[in-house]
Motif scaffolding. Structure first.
Motif, PDB file in Angstrom:
ATOM      1  N   ALA A  50       0.813  -1.216   0.000  1.00 54.30           N
ATOM      2  CA  ALA A  50       0.000   0.000   0.000  1.00 54.30           C
ATOM      3  C   ALA A  50       0.852   1.274   0.000  1.00 54.30           C
ATOM      4  O   ALA A  50       0.308   2.378  -0.063  1.00 54.30           O
ATOM      5  N   ARG A  51       2.161   1.144   0.050  1.00 52.70           N
ATOM      6  CA  ARG A  51       3.034   2.322   0.087  1.00 52.70           C
ATOM      7  C   ARG A  51       3.053   3.029  -1.259  1.00 52.70           C
ATOM      8  O   ARG A  51       2.825   2.444  -2.298  1.00 52.70           O
ATOM      9  N   GLY A  52       3.336   4.322  -1.188  1.00 53.00           N
ATOM     10  CA  GLY A  52       3.454   5.123  -2.406  1.00 53.00           C
ATOM     11  C   GLY A  52       2.150   5.737  -2.867  1.00 53.00           C
ATOM     12  O   GLY A  52       2.122   6.438  -3.873  1.00 53.00           O
ATOM     13  N   ALA A  53       1.074   5.522  -2.129  1.00 51.25           N
ATOM     14  CA  ALA A  53      -0.234   6.059  -2.519  1.00 51.25           C
ATOM     15  C   ALA A  53      -0.659   7.245  -1.650  1.00 51.25           C
ATOM     16  O   ALA A  53      -1.807   7.672  -1.713  1.00 51.25           O
ATOM     17  N   GLY A  54       0.251   7.755  -0.814  1.00 53.16           N
ATOM     18  CA  GLY A  54      -0.068   8.894   0.027  1.00 53.16           C
ATOM     19  C   GLY A  54      -0.747   8.557   1.340  1.00 53.16           C
ATOM     20  O   GLY A  54      -1.187   9.445   2.073  1.00 53.16           O
ATOM     21  N   ILE A  55      -0.815   7.275   1.654  1.00 54.41           N
ATOM     22  CA  ILE A  55      -1.501   6.833   2.868  1.00 54.41           C
ATOM     23  C   ILE A  55      -0.800   7.359   4.120  1.00 54.41           C
ATOM     24  O   ILE A  55      -1.443   7.883   5.037  1.00 54.41           O
ATOM     25  N   GLY A  56       0.514   7.250   4.181  1.00 55.84           N
ATOM     26  CA  GLY A  56       1.252   7.713   5.351  1.00 55.84           C
ATOM     27  C   GLY A  56       1.051   9.199   5.602  1.00 55.84           C
ATOM     28  O   GLY A  56       0.862   9.627   6.742  1.00 55.84           O
ATOM     29  N   GLY A  57       1.075   9.992   4.552  1.00 53.53           N
ATOM     30  CA  GLY A  57       0.854  11.430   4.690  1.00 53.53           C
ATOM     31  C   GLY A  57      -0.528  11.747   5.208  1.00 53.53           C
ATOM     32  O   GLY A  57      -0.705  12.649   6.039  1.00 53.53           O
ATOM     33  N   GLN A  58      -1.522  11.001   4.741  1.00 60.86           N
ATOM     34  CA  GLN A  58      -2.893  11.194   5.223  1.00 60.86           C
ATOM     35  C   GLN A  58      -3.019  10.809   6.697  1.00 60.86           C
ATOM     36  O   GLN A  58      -3.679  11.504   7.466  1.00 60.86           O
ATOM     37  N   ILE A  59      -2.399   9.724   7.080  1.00 60.99           N
ATOM     38  CA  ILE A  59      -2.434   9.306   8.487  1.00 60.99           C
ATOM     39  C   ILE A  59      -1.823  10.400   9.355  1.00 60.99           C
ATOM     40  O   ILE A  59      -2.410  10.828  10.351  1.00 60.99           O
ATOM     41  N   LEU A  60      -0.637  10.866   8.981  1.00 59.98           N
ATOM     42  CA  LEU A  60       0.059  11.878   9.759  1.00 59.98           C
ATOM     43  C   LEU A  60      -0.769  13.158   9.866  1.00 59.98           C
ATOM     44  O   LEU A  60      -0.903  13.728  10.954  1.00 59.98           O
ATOM     45  N   ALA A  61      -1.337  13.598   8.763  1.00 62.73           N
ATOM     46  CA  ALA A  61      -2.156  14.814   8.784  1.00 62.73           C
ATOM     47  C   ALA A  61      -3.361  14.658   9.700  1.00 62.73           C
ATOM     48  O   ALA A  61      -3.705  15.572  10.462  1.00 62.73           O
ATOM     49  N   ARG A  62      -3.994  13.511   9.658  1.00 62.96           N
ATOM     50  CA  ARG A  62      -5.158  13.278  10.520  1.00 62.96           C
ATOM     51  C   ARG A  62      -4.779  13.229  11.995  1.00 62.96           C
ATOM     52  O   ARG A  62      -5.524  13.718  12.848  1.00 62.96           O
TER      53      ARG A  62
END
Length: 133
Positions: free
Chosen positions: A75-87
């Motif tokens: 699932a990496r590379g789809a912006g998931i980590g950035g969304q988690i961090l922002a939330r």
């Protein structure tokens, strides 16, 4: 992807660690970790499988610390980590805590910089306990 501030089960949390090779602890340790969390953001795929999560621990007043940012390899590379961090940061601020800190894993500093975090100066605070292993 379904983003939520719901806590996963300890079994799901352990499976995420097992899949990514982050560590090998007992289910009870994962239960303890989850119970000590202040904010948890989870991400599930279309069939409900946990593919990522992040956690904050906090005193609920002054400081919050990112303790995990973990996304499965597929699932990496789809912006998931950035969304988690922002939330996580948004929810901490919503609850009145503006000071969110972290210790970036080796090789991950640029990810956090892209998402609004700054490096501490060379003489800045922050240390890790020496490993006894």
């Amino acid at each position: 992807m379904d983003y939520s501030l719901s806590v996963p089960s300890a079994t799901e949390f352990k499976a995420l660690y097992d899949e990514t090779g982050w560590g090998d602890w007992t289910l009870e340790r994962f239960e303890q970790a989850l119970s000590g969390s202040w904010i948890v953001c989870t991400v599930r795929d279309d069939v409900g499988r946990l593919v990522g999560m992040g956690r904050l621990i906090s005193d609920g007043a002054l400081h919050a610390f990112v303790t995990e940012m973990i996304v499965t390899e597929h699932a990496r590379g789809a912006g998931i980590g950035g969304q988690i961090l922002a939330r996580l940061v948004d929810e901490a601020r919503r609850r009145g805590v503006d000071d969110v800190q972290l210790f970036a894993a080796r090789g991950r500093v640029e990810f956090y910089e892209r998402h609004g975090f700054e490096r501490r100066p060379e003489n800045g605070p922050g240390m890790d306990v020496a490993s006894l292993r």
